[in-house]
Design a protein around this motif. Sequence first.
Motif, short mmCIF file in Angstrom:
data_model
loop_
_atom_site.label_atom_id
_atom_site.label_comp_id
_atom_site.label_asym_id
_atom_site.label_seq_id
_atom_site.Cartn_x
_atom_site.Cartn_y
_atom_site.Cartn_z
N GLU A 98 0.82 -1.20 0.00
CA GLU A 98 0.00 0.00 0.00
C GLU A 98 0.86 1.26 0.00
OE1 GLU A 98 -3.23 2.08 -0.55
OE2 GLU A 98 -3.10 -0.10 -0.56
N ARG A 99 2.14 1.13 0.35
CA ARG A 99 3.04 2.27 0.30
C ARG A 99 3.24 2.66 -1.17
NH1 ARG A 99 5.01 3.07 5.24
NH2 ARG A 99 4.85 1.35 6.72
N VAL A 100 3.22 3.98 -1.40
CA VAL A 100 3.23 4.48 -2.78
C VAL A 100 4.64 4.43 -3.33
CG1 VAL A 100 2.61 6.38 -4.29
CG2 VAL A 100 1.30 5.98 -2.19
N THR A 101 4.83 3.69 -4.40
CA THR A 101 6.11 3.62 -5.10
C THR A 101 6.01 4.46 -6.37
OG1 THR A 101 5.44 1.69 -6.40
CG2 THR A 101 6.45 1.28 -4.23
N PRO A 102 7.15 4.85 -6.93
CA PRO A 102 7.11 5.58 -8.21
C PRO A 102 6.35 4.81 -9.29
CG PRO A 102 9.29 5.77 -7.23
CD PRO A 102 8.53 4.79 -6.38
N ALA A 103 6.59 3.50 -9.35
CA ALA A 103 5.90 2.70 -10.38
C ALA A 103 4.40 2.71 -10.14
CB ALA A 103 6.44 1.26 -10.36
N GLY A 104 3.99 2.58 -8.87
CA GLY A 104 2.56 2.58 -8.57
C GLY A 104 1.90 3.91 -8.87
N PHE A 105 2.59 5.00 -8.50
CA PHE A 105 2.02 6.33 -8.74
C PHE A 105 1.87 6.60 -10.23
CE2 PHE A 105 2.23 10.87 -9.49
CZ PHE A 105 1.30 11.36 -8.57
N TRP A 106 2.93 6.36 -10.99
CA TRP A 106 2.89 6.74 -12.41
C TRP A 106 2.09 5.75 -13.25
CZ3 TRP A 106 3.46 11.50 -13.09
CH2 TRP A 106 4.34 12.24 -12.30
N SER A 107 1.95 4.50 -12.79
CA SER A 107 1.08 3.58 -13.53
C SER A 107 -0.38 3.98 -13.39
CB SER A 107 1.27 2.14 -13.04
OG SER A 107 0.87 2.00 -11.69
N PHE A 108 -0.71 4.70 -12.29
CA PHE A 108 -2.05 5.28 -12.15
C PHE A 108 -2.15 6.59 -12.93
CE2 PHE A 108 -4.91 8.33 -10.24
CZ PHE A 108 -6.08 7.61 -10.07
#
Length: 516
Positions: free
Chosen positions: A248-258
């Motif tokens: 659930e911690r926001v990673t660069p990949a998670g943020f930019w894939s959204f």
Amino acid sequence: MGPHPLVVPVTPTEARPDSGLRRVLRGGVVNMAGAVVSAALNLALIIAITRAFSQETAGLLFSATSVFLIMAAVANLGAPDGLVYFIARMRVFGRHGGVPALLRLALGPAVLAACLVSVLLVVFARPLADALGPEEATTYLRILALFLPFAVLTDSALAATRAHHDMSVTVLIDKVGRPLAQLGLVAMIALSGSAGLLALAWAGPYLPAAVLAWFWLGRIVRRAAPEEPRESADAPVTAPAGTLAEEERVTPAGFWSFSLPRALGGVAQMGVQRGGVVMVALLNGLTGAAVFTAATRIMVVGQFGTQAVLYAAQPRFAELLAARDHAAVRALYQAGTSWLVCLTWPLYLSALVFAPEVMKLFGAEYSTGAMALVIVCTGQLAAQVLGMGDLILTMTGRTGLNLLNNVMSLLANVAVCVLLVPSHGAAGAAVALVAAVLVRKLLPLWQLRSLVLLHPFSSPVLIATGSALVWFGALPLLLDAVTGGGLPVLAAAVLAGAGGHLYTVWRTRAHLQLRR
């Protein structure tokens, strides 16, 4: 597709019977106050430009600023939507302290992209100007390009403040301050006769807006960091202890894939909203672009009312979807749709009935846009009653589908423009705009059917539509038939309808879920 918010097992708190309607209503009221002022200021700005300058000059400014707004949508990389989505989730999981790192993660690439797009717009201003026509277009585009990074910074900072349920910043800076400054500067230029400075007057206020927005955001973040989760009916939905998973911690990949798919979707959406002006300028001339811009101003005024509800509801939808509270999502969707109808149908119905009179506000030469105004208002009536399905789709994390919908909407807009604009001008562009909006509104409701079945057919929506039809449809038509129309009749119909509509809304406020 981006991160799916339903992968973390979260259970909602017990004390939330109103689905956060109180908080959304409070934010919506603040936004609505700003929307009324902003709508008046923006309409006054367009009227000042169309009356003080020629149709060619007005069409050039409208086309150049449309290019600017489309480029701003490209440059922000979806950071504003990403910030709202992930900050709302951090509030659910009690991770307020992670917001500063998230801001750094989002804004670094977005600012770099904005600077790059700004440089490219300066370099390629000449070819774009040749397509638009007049030599002054090069100067307009280059001046606008200088303020592109400030527009991106402003949008991102204000999005982060809204994620903290602080709507006052958006109202004061974006809804009141910036358009008021634009109107004042344009009035000064109109008095001086220096049309070449119009672009500077329009874009210049983005610089102080960016500074103020980031200063205010810093205060909000510092206050929110030590906060403990509150137990109240309209507090953010919270997760039980121990449910915060590492992923659930926001990673660069998670943020930019959204965010990146949402950015492309935002570009397509802005292409629908503002691309029609550019298409008309290219296919029908700057005069046609000026007429089309004037005809769609009522839609833009209505969008301020729409945004008042959307901005308040967006973070709450993200919290409810993270908590898997689908019943609350449906309740908020239907309540929000009734509020949208209450706010926007009076405007669109009045403009539809008195289209010729409304277009004369911009000048006698703009009366040819009456048919375009009728078409736009008819489409917007349908769009508002379909509600906020596209926003809910985004808040589920399915930004890939949102991108697909917006691209299909843009393709529909371009295709119809190419077919109709050369022969029908502004009216053809209005048909294209309506087709694009309906594509974007209908597809999300179908795509969400397996997660949460959304439809606008509910008691609140029926009450809202009935009131608007009686007071702003039937009454103005009756007055127009009896008196023969005219601006005094328009004013009388709006005043009488507003009184009747407000009384009806007040009497039925419990059914409209406004007693919160």
